[in-house]
Design a protein around this motif. Structure first.
Motif, PDB file in Angstrom:
ATOM      1  N   SER A  65      -6.093 -14.569   2.310  1.00 28.71           N
ATOM      2  CA  SER A  65      -6.913 -15.284   1.331  1.00 28.71           C
ATOM      3  C   SER A  65      -8.178 -15.882   1.953  1.00 28.71           C
ATOM      4  O   SER A  65      -9.177 -16.046   1.254  1.00 28.71           O
ATOM      5  CB  SER A  65      -6.096 -16.382   0.652  1.00 28.71           C
ATOM      6  OG  SER A  65      -5.636 -17.322   1.588  1.00 28.71           O
ATOM      7  N   VAL A  90       4.125 -13.287  -5.613  1.00 26.30           N
ATOM      8  CA  VAL A  90       2.657 -13.217  -5.731  1.00 26.30           C
ATOM      9  C   VAL A  90       2.256 -12.883  -7.160  1.00 26.30           C
ATOM     10  O   VAL A  90       1.372 -13.529  -7.740  1.00 26.30           O
ATOM     11  CB  VAL A  90       2.074 -12.185  -4.732  1.00 26.30           C
ATOM     12  CG1 VAL A  90       0.623 -11.867  -5.055  1.00 26.30           C
ATOM     13  CG2 VAL A  90       2.185 -12.694  -3.313  1.00 26.30           C
ATOM     14  N   GLY A 123      -2.330 -10.160  -1.627  1.00 20.10           N
ATOM     15  CA  GLY A 123      -0.914 -10.473  -1.465  1.00 20.10           C
ATOM     16  C   GLY A 123      -0.039  -9.236  -1.545  1.00 20.10           C
ATOM     17  O   GLY A 123       0.928  -9.096  -0.785  1.00 20.10           O
ATOM     18  N   GLN A 181      -0.299  -7.418   1.658  1.00 16.70           N
ATOM     19  CA  GLN A 181       0.538  -8.074   2.669  1.00 16.70           C
ATOM     20  C   GLN A 181       2.008  -7.728   2.475  1.00 16.70           C
ATOM     21  O   GLN A 181       2.746  -7.560   3.447  1.00 16.70           O
ATOM     22  CB  GLN A 181       0.350  -9.590   2.628  1.00 16.70           C
ATOM     23  CG  GLN A 181      -0.944 -10.030   3.208  1.00 16.70           C
ATOM     24  CD  GLN A 181      -1.087 -11.530   3.284  1.00 16.70           C
ATOM     25  OE1 GLN A 181      -1.696 -11.992   4.207  1.00 16.70           O
ATOM     26  NE2 GLN A 181      -0.565 -12.285   2.356  1.00 16.70           N
ATOM     27  N   THR A 211      -0.930 -16.483  -0.325  1.00 16.08           N
ATOM     28  CA  THR A 211      -1.478 -15.240   0.216  1.00 16.08           C
ATOM     29  C   THR A 211      -2.166 -15.409   1.568  1.00 16.08           C
ATOM     30  O   THR A 211      -2.866 -14.498   2.009  1.00 16.08           O
ATOM     31  CB  THR A 211      -2.456 -14.603  -0.788  1.00 16.08           C
ATOM     32  OG1 THR A 211      -3.495 -15.520  -1.080  1.00 16.08           O
ATOM     33  CG2 THR A 211      -1.751 -14.188  -2.053  1.00 16.08           C
ATOM     34  N   THR A 253      -4.388 -11.488  -5.620  1.00 12.60           N
ATOM     35  CA  THR A 253      -3.184 -10.738  -5.956  1.00 12.60           C
ATOM     36  C   THR A 253      -3.156  -9.416  -5.198  1.00 12.60           C
ATOM     37  O   THR A 253      -2.125  -9.035  -4.636  1.00 12.60           O
ATOM     38  CB  THR A 253      -3.098 -10.488  -7.468  1.00 12.60           C
ATOM     39  OG1 THR A 253      -3.121 -11.748  -8.142  1.00 12.60           O
ATOM     40  CG2 THR A 253      -1.835  -9.746  -7.832  1.00 12.60           C
TER      41      THR A 253
END
Length: 97
Positions: A59, A28, A80, A83, A55, A77
């Motif tokens: 996203s 990412v 991500g 996550q 992502t 970002t």
């Protein structure tokens, strides 16, 4: 302070979780840096598609937030990386020590 490797050793599947979550987080950040360079050069083209796809699913709701192209890179970002943290929490298993 413990290193990530030492922390991973405290869980039953910590090594695997560290490899997967850390690898995803690295990917990412790498794609975001590449996209940021494209935006700075003035030629992003379809580069944003890679970060959006990477992502998913976070996203989708983040795209509804009005932001500049640089802002979207930061938002995606952050999503991500969040996550990756959830992936670490789900995959690490039980604490052994």
């Amino acid at each position: 302070m413990r290193s990530p490797r030492q922390t991973a050793g405290l869980y039953t599947r910590g090594d695997t979780a560290l490899l997967l979550a850390g690898g995803y987080a690295t990917l990412v950040v790498g794609v975001a840096a590449w996209l940021g360079a494209l935006i700075a050069a003035g030629e992003p083209g379809f580069g944003g598609i890679w970060l959006i796809a990477l992502t998913l699913p976070v996203s989708i709701p983040l795209l509804a937030i009005p932001a500049s192209p640089e802002g979207f890179v930061l938002l995606l970002t952050a999503g991500g990386l969040a996550q990756a943290w959830v992936l670490w929490r789900l995959l690490r298993g039980r604490r052994t020590a």
